[in-house]
Design an enzyme around this catalytic site. Structure first.
Site, mmCIF file in Angstrom:
data_model
loop_
_atom_site.group_PDB
_atom_site.id
_atom_site.type_symbol
_atom_site.label_atom_id
_atom_site.label_comp_id
_atom_site.label_asym_id
_atom_site.label_seq_id
_atom_site.Cartn_x
_atom_site.Cartn_y
_atom_site.Cartn_z
ATOM 1 N N ASP A 1 -7.199 4.181 -11.137
ATOM 2 C CA ASP A 1 -7.279 2.745 -11.423
ATOM 3 C C ASP A 1 -8.018 2.475 -12.723
ATOM 4 O O ASP A 1 -8.827 1.547 -12.816
ATOM 5 C CB ASP A 1 -7.956 1.997 -10.275
ATOM 6 C CG ASP A 1 -7.178 2.124 -8.974
ATOM 7 O OD1 ASP A 1 -5.970 2.392 -9.041
ATOM 8 O OD2 ASP A 1 -7.777 1.977 -7.906
ATOM 9 N N ASP B 1 -2.420 5.556 -10.393
ATOM 10 C CA ASP B 1 -2.312 4.103 -10.587
ATOM 11 C C ASP B 1 -3.179 3.642 -11.754
ATOM 12 O O ASP B 1 -3.870 2.622 -11.656
ATOM 13 C CB ASP B 1 -2.734 3.360 -9.314
ATOM 14 C CG ASP B 1 -1.954 3.808 -8.090
ATOM 15 O OD1 ASP B 1 -0.843 4.355 -8.254
ATOM 16 O OD2 ASP B 1 -2.454 3.612 -6.968
ATOM 17 N N ARG C 1 4.656 3.367 -9.169
ATOM 18 C CA ARG C 1 5.012 3.087 -7.787
ATOM 19 C C ARG C 1 4.770 1.602 -7.528
ATOM 20 O O ARG C 1 3.953 0.964 -8.192
ATOM 21 C CB ARG C 1 4.225 3.951 -6.802
ATOM 22 C CG ARG C 1 2.704 3.845 -6.866
ATOM 23 C CD ARG C 1 2.090 4.760 -5.827
ATOM 24 N NE ARG C 1 0.628 4.810 -5.889
ATOM 25 C CZ ARG C 1 -0.122 5.482 -5.011
ATOM 26 N NH1 ARG C 1 0.446 6.159 -4.039
ATOM 27 N NH2 ARG C 1 -1.439 5.493 -5.129
#
Length: 331
Positions: free
Chosen positions: A165, A186, A246
């Protein structure tokens, strides 16, 4: 004690008022404030001049940060718009901290205000330098280097470094030019409406000890939302197998256009994560190059956008700059 606090506040604001007026590219910059950790500026830390900016200021204020490593968390609150953070053009200016476990509280840098500019700064979360499994055997946790939640924010020649992140592109219209973004899971995520132009996207997935990581996790929730991540003329490199993205929410939208991809992209390209059915997801590639851009084994539900759709999404004016806010910012 109260007298001491009043004296400190008086001199802090006195320094703020004494700095010079400036003008750049026909956009008024009201003041330039200098930060030098060795004491040869107006302030020693990055947060101090931000705290001194009056609430709801309406003119641009530049905070010039001398090169060096500033170990601190920095937050630009929602009521402090029109701030420019500018690092040294020739030497590294780094803002870093090592917190983890919360996408809300752990970011090294948070910008919550509208109308923000950053130049020549490295934003880094150092938590993942040493990876230690938690009690469940997981090796990583949320450790954002930056979280951007204001509208009309732009970044030039900046770096964002972490593992999971890395860059919370939460909401608002954002423009990233010639930026370096590194991570494994991510590492560009959120529901921003953003264009990444000529950026270097670097995978650190080899550090995971598993099959693959994910560059993006876009969070568009409804079909009428104008949000999405667009990567225009970028370069994807690094080590370890990685997916382009994703789906974090039902209507996730990501486009890679004109991007060179090294041979690290998982053949499937994309993952639906937990979204079923997949018809609402818009994951797409257009005119990408390199060994990682081979689309012969991509997931069957990748969208084949029309030329008009690609032009709309990759055009700065139509996708993020309809009201010409970028022209109103100092460059």
């Amino acid at each position: 004690m109260e007298f001491v606090i009043l004296v400190v506040l008086f001199f802090s604001f006195a320094k703020f008022d004494a700095v010079r007026y400036d003008l750049q590219d026909d956009v008024h910059v009201l003041r330039t404030i200098t930060v030098n950790k060795n004491g040869r500026g107006d302030f020693r830390t990055v947060q101090q001049p931000i705290d001194a900016v009056p609430s709801n200021n309406a003119l641009w204020i530049r905070i010039q940060i001398n090169h060096g490593i500033y170990i601190e968390k920095v937050t630009i609150p929602q009521d402090k718009p029109y701030i420019i953070l500018e690092g040294d053009r020739k030497h590294l200016t780094v803002i870093e901290f090592g917190d983890a476990g919360s996408v809300v509280n752990s970011p090294t840098f948070k910008s919550l205000a509208d109308n923000f500019v950053a130049k020549n700064i490295v934003f880094k979360n150092t938590y993942n330098r040493l990876i230690k499994p938690d009690r469940n055997g997981r090796q990583t946790t949320w450790a954002p280097a930056a979280a951007i939640a204001g509208d009309k924010a732009s970044f030039y020649h900046c770096s964002f470094i972490s593992l999971q992140d890395t860059l919370t592109d939460a909401k608002g219209r954002h423009y990233f030019y010639d930026c370096n973004i590194q991570g494994a899971i991510d590492f560009i995520w959120g529901n921003g409406q953003s264009i990444y132009e000529k950026c270097q996207i670097k995978s650190l997935a080899h550090k995971l000890g598993q099959n693959g990581g994910y560059i993006t996790a876009q969070g568009r929730e409804r079909p009428e939302e104008p949000t999405g991540f667009v990567f225009k003329d970028c370069h994807v490199s690094g080590s370890g197998s990685i997916f382009l993205g994703r789906a974090y929410r039902t209507y996730a939208r990501v486009l890679f256009s004109g991007t060179y991809m090294e041979n690290i992209i998982a053949p499937e390209g994309w993952s639906e994560w937990e979204i079923k059915p997949v018809d609402s997801i818009t994951f797409s590639e257009a005119k990408c190059r390199g060994p990682g851009a081979d689309m012969s084994r991509r997931i069957p539900w990748e969208k084949n956008l029309s030329d008009d759709e690609i032009i709309y999404l990759t055009n700065i004016a139509s996708f993020i700059n309809q009201d010409r806010w970028l022209e109103k910012q100092p460059h």
